[in-house]
Motif scaffolding. Structure first.
Motif, PDB file in Angstrom:
ATOM      1  N   HIS A   1     -18.955 -61.339 106.160  1.00  0.00           N
ATOM      2  CA  HIS A   1     -17.811 -60.693 106.021  1.00  0.00           C
ATOM      3  C   HIS A   1     -18.124 -59.636 104.697  1.00  0.00           C
ATOM      4  CE1 HIS A   1     -13.841 -60.021 105.076  1.00  0.00           C
ATOM      5  NE2 HIS A   1     -13.411 -60.495 106.256  1.00  0.00           N
ATOM      6  N   SER A   2     -17.447 -58.602 104.827  1.00  0.00           N
ATOM      7  CA  SER A   2     -17.427 -57.448 103.872  1.00  0.00           C
ATOM      8  C   SER A   2     -17.105 -57.701 102.334  1.00  0.00           C
ATOM      9  CB  SER A   2     -16.847 -56.160 104.207  1.00  0.00           C
ATOM     10  OG  SER A   2     -17.151 -55.788 105.504  1.00  0.00           O
TER      11      SER A   2
ATOM     12  N   ALA B   1     -19.131 -69.000 105.907  1.00  0.00           N
ATOM     13  CA  ALA B   1     -18.199 -68.632 106.951  1.00  0.00           C
ATOM     14  C   ALA B   1     -17.524 -69.904 107.631  1.00  0.00           C
ATOM     15  CB  ALA B   1     -18.475 -67.633 107.842  1.00  0.00           C
TER      16      ALA B   1
ATOM     17  N   ILE C   1     -12.551 -67.154 104.675  1.00  0.00           N
ATOM     18  CA  ILE C   1     -13.521 -65.955 104.559  1.00  0.00           C
ATOM     19  C   ILE C   1     -12.818 -64.792 104.831  1.00  0.00           C
ATOM     20  CG2 ILE C   1     -14.729 -66.049 106.550  1.00  0.00           C
ATOM     21  CD1 ILE C   1     -17.243 -65.410 104.842  1.00  0.00           C
ATOM     22  N   GLU C   2     -11.883 -64.894 105.942  1.00  0.00           N
ATOM     23  CA  GLU C   2     -11.129 -63.770 106.282  1.00  0.00           C
ATOM     24  C   GLU C   2     -10.191 -63.417 105.343  1.00  0.00           C
ATOM     25  OE1 GLU C   2     -11.882 -62.066 109.087  1.00  0.00           O
ATOM     26  OE2 GLU C   2     -13.626 -63.430 109.721  1.00  0.00           O
TER      27      GLU C   2
END
Length: 248
Positions: free
Chosen positions: A78-79, A141, A148-149
């Motif tokens: 993820h970023s 994740a 994580i989102e």
């Protein structure tokens, strides 16, 4: 299903860098630093991506394609965000910043669990160091169960400097350690704050501990002398949420 976080081979790694994918670290076989690998190392260093020289056998063990060509990069699942983005997220909600700082946590399951709890208690973000710590891998994740989102994670080059900047913004920095002056439930965990959780084996590093405004302990009455890092983080996060809710 979470995709693998490994990028194997010279061209795939170079293309990932060109596409500005978030890369946590790059492993290079000892003696393989020539040609395109030298270029990759140069780009990585310019971007502050850690590059480690390892035995080729190590890459053979990690490789899924069996065609790693002496290089494997680990892409973030993820970023990452900037620390400023975390502070803005708190301001947007009209809330005091509530941040979790992890000092050299290396176990991906621990980081995933911290993200899951951080989301549950309404923390605004997590800060991790670039070196000697796990990044947002596929295992993280999966362990986060989707958190994580939703939980912003900032990855910083210098944790001590980041803490100084947070202090300038009015945040209290509270560390958790066995030699804390007070039990966590006897301490004021309201207002603008960042909780600092140390690594699984070493706890909070000396320099980071010195930067904390105060240290709290988690009383232990059994034979075992310490808690898993993610469990310790969860205990403190829920106490913080409770105190904040009680003060309203």
């Amino acid at each position: 299903m979470v995709q693998t976080d490994k990028i194997e081979g010279r061209n795939p790694v170079m293309e990932a860098l060109k596409a500005e994918r978030e890369i946590d670290k790059i492993l290079v076989a000892k003696g393989a630093a020539e040609g395109s690998i030298t270029k990759i190392i140069g780009i990585a260093k310019d971007r502050g991506i850690p590059v480690q020289q390892v035995e080729r056998q190590k890459l053979d063990q990690l490789s899924e394609s069996h065609a790693h060509q002496g290089i494997i990069a680990f892409a973030a699942a993820h970023s990452y965000v900037d620390v400023e983005d975390i502070l803005k997220a708190a301001a947007k909600k009209g809330e005091d910043p509530f941040i979790i700082i992890l000092d050299e946590i290396t176990d991906p399951h621990n980081l995933g669990s911290v993200l899951r709890t951080a989301n549950a208690v309404g923390a605004h973000g997590v800060i991790i160091p670039k070196r000697r710590a796990v990044g947002l891998t596929a295992v993280v994740a999966k362990s986060s169960a989707g958190a994580i989102e939703y939980v912003p994670v900032a990855k910083v080059s210098n944790l001590a400097q980041t803490i100084d900047k947070l202090k300038e913004k009015g945040l209290w920095i509270i560390g958790a350690d066995m030699d804390g002056e007070k039990a966590f439930y006897e301490s004021d965990l309201t207002g603008k704050l960042a909780l600092v959780i140390g690594s699984e084996g070493q706890g909070i590093g000396r320099l980071i501990k010195e930067k904390c405004d105060f240290i709290v302990n988690i009383p232990m009455r059994g034979e075992v002398s310490s808690l898993n890092a993610s469990v310790a983080a969860a205990v403190l996060m829920y106490e913080t949420m409770k105190q904040k809710a009680t003060k309203r």
